[in-house]
Design an enzyme around this catalytic site. Structure first.
Site: not given
Ligand code: CTP
Length: 401
Positions: A207, A277, A287, A304, A322, A340
């Site tokens: 990302n 995620d 490859k 996780p 965040f 969370k």
């Molecule tokens: N986070 C994490 N591990 C993951 C996903 C997210 O530790 N696998 C943490 C991020 O570092 C952040 C928070 O969870 O502090 C929220 O991350 P965000 O990407 O905004 O949300 P998601 O939990 O991924 O939910 P969504 O994608 O539905 O917005």
């Protein structure tokens, strides 16, 4: 905050780095006055420092007087907020440690009223010499800050510890000396940057996170007196100086493992990383080859949730999350904090913040929501640390000091 920095330069080849240091400190908005030992003036001309600092230079060969009463060694430290000697030779360190005042720099050190910091620079054997180590320990017990020398190739041709840190590192660490120590003694673990989930050895899912917000927070926590550990994924920015520990973990799984190993020792966990995620279930060791008309099918499996897992521990550190959102920011962020189960969450709009130097944050905690105007990430980090310190103090009133 603009300060008056008195920069003492003792004899050593590292004096060339101090030219850049003056430039960087001036760029930060500080006033810099340079004082040089006789030996330092053999390495770099006082005129160079005069041109860079825009102020007369005080040296034993060329006396740019301060105050007009022949009392430069007294006047200069009265006007300064901080006295930094960089480079500090073994000889100058030994004299200051023992209260000897027999030249300009040691007189300034002895007569000072402002805090003193030194950045030693010397040969590796001189650095580890027991007498020098005793002198360094004495400076520290006298409340003098010592910027530890780093390891590397030395001017004498040997390799080892004794090199003065680069000017950029000193310019970054010096302002910590006058920062409010609201997180003194706290251990803080931060994740930053983007994770990368491999599809094959050359391709992957990632990302646009640059790591800048995480690094700004690492700097702000360090400045506030915390011992900071960092786990970072892909980043497009440098790693802050002066961290207790920094390691890279590219995939979400690797980041999860690194965090779980570090977290038992931490008081605070700040999860800034943009963690994928999903990972690729059918990633290929080789490859992928292009087959016309047969695009590969990428299967995904859940990663996780690092933050949620830390928050679920028996004795979790104080967790700060965040929320990167593109719509209904506050509503989604509120729900995310509750889901969370974390005490503090920072909501931001991905369009404003991700990959950029600025952010517009809203801090959400049990007391409610505080929205901040758009600002650079360093200022956003300062606001987050300030609220974090307040919340920690309310959890543990002893911290209020
Ligand atoms: N986070 C994490 N591990 C993951 C996903 C997210 O530790 N696998 C943490 C991020 O570092 C952040 C928070 O969870 O502090 C929220 O991350 P965000 O990407 O905004 O949300 P998601 O939990 O991924 O939910 P969504 O994608 O539905 O917005």
């Amino acid at each position: 905050m603009s300060k008056h920095i008195l920069l003492g330069i003792s004899g050593g080849i590292a004096a060339y780095k101090s030219c850049e240091l003056v430039r960087l400190l001036k760029k930060q908005g500080h006033r810099v006055t340079v004082a040089m030992s006789r030996a330092a003036a053999e390495f770099v001309s006082p005129l160079t420092f005069q041109a860079l600092s825009g102020n007369p230079v005080l040296s034993e060969t060329h006396n740019g007087e301060s105050g007009g009463n022949g009392m430069a060694h007294i006047n200069l430290t009265r006007e300064a907020d901080i006295f930094l000697i960089a480079p500090a030779s073994a000889n100058t360190i030994a004299k200051i440690a023992n209260g000897i005042a027999d030249n300009l720099l040691t007189n300034l050190a002895a007569a000072r009223k402002c805090p003193l910091a030194v950045a030693p620079a010397m040969n590796v054997e001189m650095w580890f010499n027991p007498a020098n180590q005793r002198n360094i320990a004495r400076l520290q017990s006298d409340g003098i800050t010592v910027f530890q020398p780093v390891s590397g190739e030395q001017a004498c041709g040997e390799t080892g510890v004794g090199r003065m840190p680069e000017a950029a590192e000193l310019a970054e660490l010096l302002p910590d000396l006058w920062a409010e120590k609201s997180l003194q003694g706290k251990k803080v673990l931060i994740t930053a940057g983007a994770t990368f989930e491999a599809i094959d050895p050359v391709r992957g899912i990632t990302n646009i996170s640059s790591g800048q917000m995480g690094m700004a927070l690492a700097r702000a926590c360090r400045a506030a007196g915390a011992e900071v550990s960092l786990v970072y994924g892909q980043i497009q920015t440098g790693i802050p100086a002066g961290l207790a520990h920094a390691e890279q973990a590219i995939s979400a799984e690797a980041m999860y493992q690194a965090v779980m190993k570090q977290v038992p020792q931490q008081d605070v966990f700040i999860s800034v990383a943009a963690v994928a995620d999903y990972k690729v279930k059918n990633s290929s060791a080789q490859k992928l080859k292009k087959e016309s008309g047969k695009p590969p099918v990428i299967e995904l499996a859940e990663n996780p949730d690092i933050l949620a897992s830390v928050a679920k521990l028996d004795k979790p550190p104080f967790c700060v999350g965040f929320a990167a959102e593109s719509e209904n920011i506050i509503e989604h962020a509120r729900a995310k904090r509750l889901r969370k189960n974390i005490p503090m969450l920072v909501a931001n709009d991905v369009a404003v913040a991700m990959g950029k130097t600025i952010n517009r944050i809203t801090i959400i905690d049990d007391a409610g929501e505080t929205a901040f105007p758009e600002t650079d990430k360093n200022q956003a980090a300062a606001a987050i640390v300030s609220r974090l310190a307040e919340l920690l103090a309310s959890v543990n009133p002893c911290l209020k000091g």
